[in-house]
Write a protein that holds these residues in place. Structure first.
Motif, short mmCIF file in Angstrom:
data_model
loop_
_atom_site.label_atom_id
_atom_site.label_comp_id
_atom_site.label_asym_id
_atom_site.label_seq_id
_atom_site.Cartn_x
_atom_site.Cartn_y
_atom_site.Cartn_z
N SER A 25 0.86 -1.18 0.00
CA SER A 25 0.00 0.00 0.00
C SER A 25 0.90 1.23 0.00
N SER A 26 0.30 2.39 -0.22
CA SER A 26 1.12 3.61 -0.19
C SER A 26 1.73 3.81 1.20
N ARG A 27 1.01 3.44 2.25
CA ARG A 27 1.55 3.54 3.60
C ARG A 27 2.73 2.57 3.77
N GLY A 28 2.61 1.37 3.20
CA GLY A 28 3.71 0.41 3.26
C GLY A 28 4.95 0.94 2.56
N ALA A 29 4.78 1.60 1.42
CA ALA A 29 5.91 2.19 0.70
C ALA A 29 6.57 3.28 1.54
N GLN A 30 5.77 4.09 2.20
CA GLN A 30 6.30 5.14 3.06
C GLN A 30 7.07 4.53 4.24
N LEU A 31 6.53 3.48 4.83
CA LEU A 31 7.20 2.82 5.95
C LEU A 31 8.52 2.17 5.52
N ALA A 32 8.55 1.64 4.30
CA ALA A 32 9.79 1.05 3.78
C ALA A 32 10.88 2.10 3.67
N ARG A 33 10.52 3.27 3.18
CA ARG A 33 11.50 4.36 3.05
C ARG A 33 12.01 4.78 4.44
N HIS A 34 11.09 4.94 5.39
CA HIS A 34 11.50 5.32 6.76
C HIS A 34 12.38 4.23 7.40
N PHE A 35 12.03 2.98 7.16
CA PHE A 35 12.81 1.86 7.67
C PHE A 35 14.24 1.92 7.12
N ALA A 36 14.38 2.18 5.83
CA ALA A 36 15.69 2.26 5.19
C ALA A 36 16.52 3.40 5.79
N VAL A 37 15.90 4.55 6.02
CA VAL A 37 16.61 5.69 6.60
C VAL A 37 17.08 5.36 8.01
N VAL A 55 19.62 6.54 -0.75
CA VAL A 55 18.97 5.26 -0.45
C VAL A 55 17.48 5.48 -0.26
N ALA A 56 17.08 6.52 0.46
CA ALA A 56 15.66 6.80 0.67
C ALA A 56 14.94 7.04 -0.65
N LEU A 57 15.56 7.79 -1.55
CA LEU A 57 14.94 8.06 -2.83
C LEU A 57 14.76 6.78 -3.66
N VAL A 58 15.78 5.95 -3.70
CA VAL A 58 15.71 4.71 -4.47
C VAL A 58 14.68 3.76 -3.85
N VAL A 59 14.73 3.59 -2.54
CA VAL A 59 13.73 2.74 -1.87
C VAL A 59 12.33 3.27 -2.11
N GLY A 60 12.14 4.57 -1.99
CA GLY A 60 10.82 5.16 -2.22
C GLY A 60 10.29 4.90 -3.62
N TYR A 111 7.78 10.42 -22.17
CA TYR A 111 8.78 11.29 -21.58
C TYR A 111 9.28 12.26 -22.64
N PRO A 112 9.48 13.53 -22.42
CA PRO A 112 9.43 14.24 -21.15
C PRO A 112 8.10 14.92 -20.87
N GLU A 113 7.11 14.81 -21.76
CA GLU A 113 5.84 15.51 -21.57
C GLU A 113 4.91 14.83 -20.57
N GLY A 114 5.08 13.55 -20.33
CA GLY A 114 4.20 12.79 -19.46
C GLY A 114 4.27 13.25 -18.01
N GLU A 115 3.24 12.88 -17.25
CA GLU A 115 3.18 13.28 -15.85
C GLU A 115 3.82 12.26 -14.93
N SER A 116 4.25 11.12 -15.45
CA SER A 116 4.92 10.13 -14.63
C SER A 116 6.03 9.49 -15.44
N GLY A 117 6.75 8.57 -14.82
CA GLY A 117 7.79 7.85 -15.55
C GLY A 117 9.18 8.39 -15.36
N ARG A 118 9.36 9.34 -14.44
CA ARG A 118 10.69 9.91 -14.25
C ARG A 118 11.47 9.27 -13.10
N GLY A 119 10.79 8.51 -12.26
CA GLY A 119 11.43 7.94 -11.08
C GLY A 119 12.59 7.03 -11.42
#
Length: 154
Positions: A25-37, A55-60, A111-119
């Motif tokens: 879930s989105s909360r799980g993804a957030q917790l994974a990033r915090h866990f990594a930090v 590391v936080a950016l890549v995990v996120g 890309y580059p006009e799209g709203e996603s896909g840059r991560g």
């Protein structure tokens, strides 16, 4: 996937590593990033350090993609971090249950006009290398290796 040990001369040694499961879930993804930090801080890299932020950016990014593209109802995703000071790297792995959905290794057509896909472009710029591999019996592991800076604390 690395075995978790390395050999210096004839003596194998265990590499510091940690693994944790998170709800897909989105909360799980957030917790994974915090866990990594938090883990990076335990390994001597303050949360505001370049290494910890990378590391936080890549995990996120990987965790968000696992939730959005790799989610299988009723299945969690996993995070594994392995520190290899001798190689000067930290390996980040996100495991999900969706075998058929692999990350693109090139920018999306919008890309580059799209709203996603840059991560993944950010991951490509920040990581020494990254990729994806199938997991048996099902799923995949998306991984990246990030250069370690000098630890910022004892």
């Amino acid at each position: 996937m690395p075995t978790g040990t390395t050999a210096l001369g004839n003596e194998p040694r265990e590499l510091p590593s940690v693994a944790q499961q998170f709800v897909s879930s989105s909360r799980g993804a957030q917790l994974a990033r915090h866990f990594a930090v938090r883990r990076m801080e335990e390994w001597g890299y303050l949360p505001a350090s370049d290494t910890s932020c990378t590391v936080a950016l890549v995990v996120g990014e990987f965790a968000a993609n696992a939730v959005q593209h790799g989610r299988v109802p009723g299945r969690d995703f996993g995070l594994r971090l392995a520190l290899d000071p001798a190689a000067g790297l930290v390996r980040i792995e996100i495991m999900d249950a969706a075998s058929e959905k692999r990350p693109p290794m090139a920018p999306p057509p919008s890309y580059p006009e799209g709203e996603s896909g840059r991560g993944l472009l950010l991951v490509d710029a920040l990581a020494v290398r990254w990729g994806a591999e199938p997991r048996r019996p099902v799923g995949k592991t998306v991984w990246a290796e990030v250069t370690l800076g000098v630890p910022t604390q004892g």
